[in-house]
Design an enzyme around this catalytic site. Structure first.
Site, short mmCIF file in Angstrom:
data_model
loop_
_atom_site.label_atom_id
_atom_site.label_comp_id
_atom_site.label_asym_id
_atom_site.label_seq_id
_atom_site.Cartn_x
_atom_site.Cartn_y
_atom_site.Cartn_z
N GLY A 121 -7.50 16.82 -5.77
CA GLY A 121 -8.74 17.46 -5.34
C GLY A 121 -9.81 17.21 -6.38
O GLY A 121 -10.69 16.36 -6.26
N TYR A 154 -12.61 31.76 -14.74
CA TYR A 154 -11.64 31.07 -15.61
C TYR A 154 -12.21 30.82 -17.01
O TYR A 154 -11.63 30.05 -17.77
CB TYR A 154 -11.28 29.69 -15.04
N GLY A 187 -3.53 18.05 -9.22
CA GLY A 187 -3.58 18.70 -10.52
C GLY A 187 -4.15 17.93 -11.68
O GLY A 187 -4.33 18.49 -12.76
N CYS A 194 -25.66 41.52 -10.41
CA CYS A 194 -25.53 42.72 -11.24
C CYS A 194 -24.14 42.86 -11.81
O CYS A 194 -23.39 43.79 -11.46
CB CYS A 194 -25.91 43.94 -10.42
N GLU A 218 -1.78 14.85 -3.72
CA GLU A 218 -2.75 15.81 -3.19
C GLU A 218 -3.87 16.07 -4.20
O GLU A 218 -4.09 17.21 -4.61
CB GLU A 218 -2.05 17.14 -2.89
N ARG A 272 -16.57 29.64 -11.31
CA ARG A 272 -15.61 29.15 -12.30
C ARG A 272 -15.84 29.69 -13.72
O ARG A 272 -14.88 30.09 -14.38
CB ARG A 272 -15.57 27.61 -12.30
#
Ligand code: LLP
Length: 423
Positions: free
Chosen positions: A280, A321, A239, A348, A278, A317
């Protein structure tokens, strides 16, 4: 720090001009820098040097076999969320004993494959899943190693779609329910309790939510130990955010993050737990860019559009978001002014944009633009929408590069499709 820098007017990845890659491989193309990837992993690893720890790279951020191999050879494990990610991790040479399996909807066949592969642990997200794992483990004839993913009810203060640690989210088991779930786990004959887990969201730009979450999990861990629950590791999830803008954004450094996590884990010290992380995005986000070619310029009464050959199917993205990616010309041109433009793809949908109202050097058709910080959740979220073959992926090291995923062709688009004989 990353290795996408201008030398003179040309944008390079390490010692390779991006122009050279587009000439040989075409566009759209994802380009990753091995030196950046290795540096990010090293810095993150260093941030936890004073504790026994395991870094399980979150495969969903970037799952190309070459990227995974680069990280596994540095000692990384894998955080996976599907049978497909398990397959990739093993194919890329991950030690199964360094794999943790998260996700709210694990299927029996996925559980079975993971058990047979002898992974480190399942991060279990519900009591129903715990029973399923027990049942499948009985069939396979093994004890399933598990951690329960605790939902600490902490606001990660990030985009609501990527916030996971609140009661209203589908993830994990509440602190109150976790006590009972651990008791159940200990009673189930084919379950072996190994750890405790939490993950509160992605692209966090402060350390305080991590600290709050871990404190709550720590308190529960103490209680559980008192009851004799054998915890060997605490998984603090991923995170940590990265800077997407050129300036004005300063998420905590891996060092600050590591410090905050280690401080918060201190109450566990007597428990002698291994720390599992973890990450990423922080490893791979700024290690990759998406190269795209300008097709047309179009001016309406109120807007300038730069139409490029990458679209939301390549990088979702911004559309999904409203996220910001810096956009840079592969070649800076003397005397060319800036303008404010939307940078849009051929799909489109009005939502198909890479940037809106962005001030950039005015481009010409044929110019190449680099969409920065696209290494995480870029290619892995790509689709074939509008029947667009997915982009190529390239890995650079020093002055050489290799295609690590060839550009899809039209045959790839229809692979597996069948027109029935009766049609
Ligand atoms: N662990 C678990 C259980 C996760 O669900 C995630 C991300 C991670 C670790 C890694 O988080 P990271 O260190 O990368 O923040 N597609 C979104 C991000 C979704 C994150 C999903 N889970 C985006 O493009 O921003």
């Amino acid at each position: 720090m990353h290795h996408f820098q201008y030398k003179g007017d040309e944008l390079f990845c390490e010692d390779v001009p991006l122009r050279k890659i587009t000439e040989q491989v075409g566009t759209p193309t994802y380009v990753y820098s091995l030196a950046t990837l290795e540096r990010h992993f090293g810095v993150f690893d260093q941030a936890f040097a004073k504790r026994r720890h395991l870094i399980c790279f979150s495969v969903k951020a970037s799952s190309n076999l070459a990227i995974l191999r680069a990280l596994f050879r540095l000692g990384a494990g894998a955080d996976i969320v599907s049978g497909g990610e398990l397959y990739r991790a093993l194919r890329a040479g991950c030690d199964p004993k360094k794999i943790v399996f998260s996700g709210v909807g694990k299927r029996d066949d996925e559980i079975e494959h993971a058990l047979e592969s002898e992974i480190l642990a399942f991060n279990v997200e519900s009591v129903a899943e715990l029973s399923a794992i027990d049942r499948v483990a009985a069939k396979v004839g093994v004890a399933a190693p598990v951690a329960l993913r605790v939902n600490p009810d902490v606001d990660a203060e990030t985009h609501p779609y990527i916030s996971t640690g609140l009661k209203k989210n589908k993830f994990g088991i509440s602190v109150a329910d976790a006590r009972e779930a651990y008791r159940l786990a200990r009673r189930l004959p084919n379950i072996e309790v190994k750890g405790i887990d939490c993950h509160i969201g992605s692209q966090l730009t402060k350390t305080s939510p991590f600290r709050d979450a871990i404190r709550r999990v720590a308190a529960l861990a103490h209680e559980l130990r008192r009851e004799g629950v054998p915890l060997a590791f605490v998984d603090v999830g991923g995170g940590l955010g990265i800077p997407y803008q050129e300036e004005g954004e300063e998420p905590p450094s891996p060092h600050e993050y590591g410090q905050a996590i280690c401080d918060a884990v201190e109450p566990f010290d007597g428990l002698d737990l291994t720390l599992v992380c973890e990450p990423g995005r922080v490893i791979v986000g700024n290690a990759g860019v998406l190269l795209t070619k300008v097709l047309y310029l179009k001016q309406s009464e109120i807007k300038n559009f730069t139409i490029v050959d990458a679209a939301l199917n390549d990088l979702i993205r911004p559309a999904f978001y409203q996220s910001y990616h810096s956009i840079k010309p592969a070649l800076r041109r003397e005397g060319v002014g800036k303008w404010v433009t939307d940078i849009v793809g051929p799909i489109c949908e009005t939502g198909d944009f890479l940037a809106r109202d962005r001030e950039i050097q005015k481009a010409d058709a044929g110019d190449v633009l680099a969409v920065m910080s696209a290494g995480a959740y870029g290619f892995t979220m790509a689709s074939n929408y509008n029947s667009r073959p997915r982009a190529a992926e390239v890995l650079v090291t020093g002055d050489t590069f290799s295609v690590i995923r060839r550009r899809e062709d039209y045959e790839d688009l229809v692979r597996g499709e069948e027109i029935p004989a009766w049609l």
